[in-house]
Design an enzyme around this catalytic site. Structure first.
Site, mmCIF file in Angstrom:
data_model
loop_
_atom_site.group_PDB
_atom_site.id
_atom_site.type_symbol
_atom_site.label_atom_id
_atom_site.label_comp_id
_atom_site.label_asym_id
_atom_site.label_seq_id
_atom_site.Cartn_x
_atom_site.Cartn_y
_atom_site.Cartn_z
ATOM 1 C CB CYS A 100 -0.947 0.021 1.206
ATOM 2 S SG CYS A 100 -0.163 0.521 2.740
ATOM 3 C CG PHE A 235 8.726 1.687 -19.517
ATOM 4 C CD1 PHE A 235 8.212 0.408 -19.346
ATOM 5 C CD2 PHE A 235 7.848 2.759 -19.533
ATOM 6 C CE1 PHE A 235 6.851 0.200 -19.214
ATOM 7 C CE2 PHE A 235 6.475 2.554 -19.400
ATOM 8 C CZ PHE A 235 5.979 1.268 -19.243
ATOM 9 C CB VAL A 236 15.493 1.959 -16.599
ATOM 10 C CG1 VAL A 236 16.997 1.959 -16.863
ATOM 11 C CG2 VAL A 236 15.019 3.362 -16.259
ATOM 12 N NE ARG A 237 10.730 -2.871 -18.349
ATOM 13 C CZ ARG A 237 9.441 -3.165 -18.523
ATOM 14 N NH1 ARG A 237 9.014 -3.578 -19.703
ATOM 15 N NH2 ARG A 237 8.587 -3.048 -17.510
ATOM 16 N N GLY A 238 17.460 -2.619 -20.679
ATOM 17 C CA GLY A 238 18.426 -2.761 -21.753
ATOM 18 C C GLY A 238 19.037 -1.429 -22.125
ATOM 19 C CG ASN A 239 19.501 -0.610 -26.281
ATOM 20 O OD1 ASN A 239 18.332 -0.953 -26.101
ATOM 21 N ND2 ASN A 239 20.099 -0.695 -27.450
#
Length: 254
Positions: A100, A235-239
């Site tokens: 919560c 959305f910090v993913r890969g490059n």
């Protein structure tokens, strides 16, 4: 912290009985006292670094404004008692679920971060999730915990925390920084999962100039970060990644 339990695993036509590691979630009874007045709440959490969790929670809720206002902390098993040096009010429910966060907290517009001049390279931010997950020992064992970490602008980890509640992990990070006397105003707060209102508010109260999340932000988190001067990255993913607020702080070679 994790425990082994018996599980039945189904794979095609095969059923096997095995042991599996699962994340521990237990209630922490926290009592806050000033003079003859006290208030008790229960926080569902992973039982590690309970002192840091309590300090971070009280700080981000505005109960204390600095560590010196805490006079004493006693821990006995699953109970922690915190004595503070001033009157207080608790505008919270008696049970704080691990999911919560600070739902219903009335302090939305009461916090403003300093306009930090910190700059962070985009590739530094893109590498933080992998760095953090490599340091999440219990997550690697169970797959069932959220993570939060404080990093410097070069991507060096200062500390990593884990908990079944994403906001608990953040409170643990903030509590440890407070107890160490470390100023977050030049640091990055990296979190697993999404960046909701409760995470953004805690980042703002602590003074982080950058909040980075593996998943999506919410609209209220975007508004909070815009108001309080935080660069919100999601959305910090890969490059790849998305910058939602204060992009002037993020340096890119693109």
């Amino acid at each position: 912290m994790s425990e082994k339990v018996a599980v039945f695993k189904y794979s095609e036509d095969l059923v096997t009985k095995e042991e599996d590691e699962i994340a521990v979630e237990e209630p922490l009874k926290m009592t806050v006292r000033y003079g003859d007045k006290e208030r008790t709440i229960y926080i569902m959490r992973t039982p590690t670094h309970d002192t840091e969790l309590a300090v971070g929670f009280l700080y981000t809720q505005g109960i204390v404004g600095k560590v010196d206002e805490i006079k004493r902390i006693d821990i006995k098993g699953q109970e922690i008692t915190v004595w503070i040096d001033h009157p207080f009010t608790f505008e919270r429910e008696a049970l704080v679920n691990s999911s919560c966060g600070v739902c219903g907290n009335p302090t939305l517009l009461k916090v403003m971060t300093k306009k930090s001049q910190v700059k962070v390279k985009a590739d530094v931010l893109m590498n933080l999730p992998n760095k953090m997950i490599k340091m999440q020992r219990i997550f690697r064992e169970t797959g069932g915990l959220h993570g939060a970490g404080a990093f410097d602008v070069n991507g060096n980890p200062l500390l990593i925390e884990e908990d079944v509640g994403r906001h608990n992990a953040v409170d643990k990070v903030i509590g440890r920084l407070l107890l160490k006397g470390v100023d977050p105003s030049s640091l990055i707060l990296q979190v697993s999962g999404r960046a909701g209102y409760e995470i953004a508010e805690k980042a703002a109260v602590a003074g982080f100039p950058v909040l980075s999340a593996v998943s999506a932000p919410t609209t209220s988190a975007v508004k909070m970060c815009e108001l309080t001067g935080i660069s919100l990255v999601g959305f910090v993913r890969g490059n790849r990644m998305n910058v939602y607020t204060h992009p002037e702080r993020i340096v890119s070679d693109i």
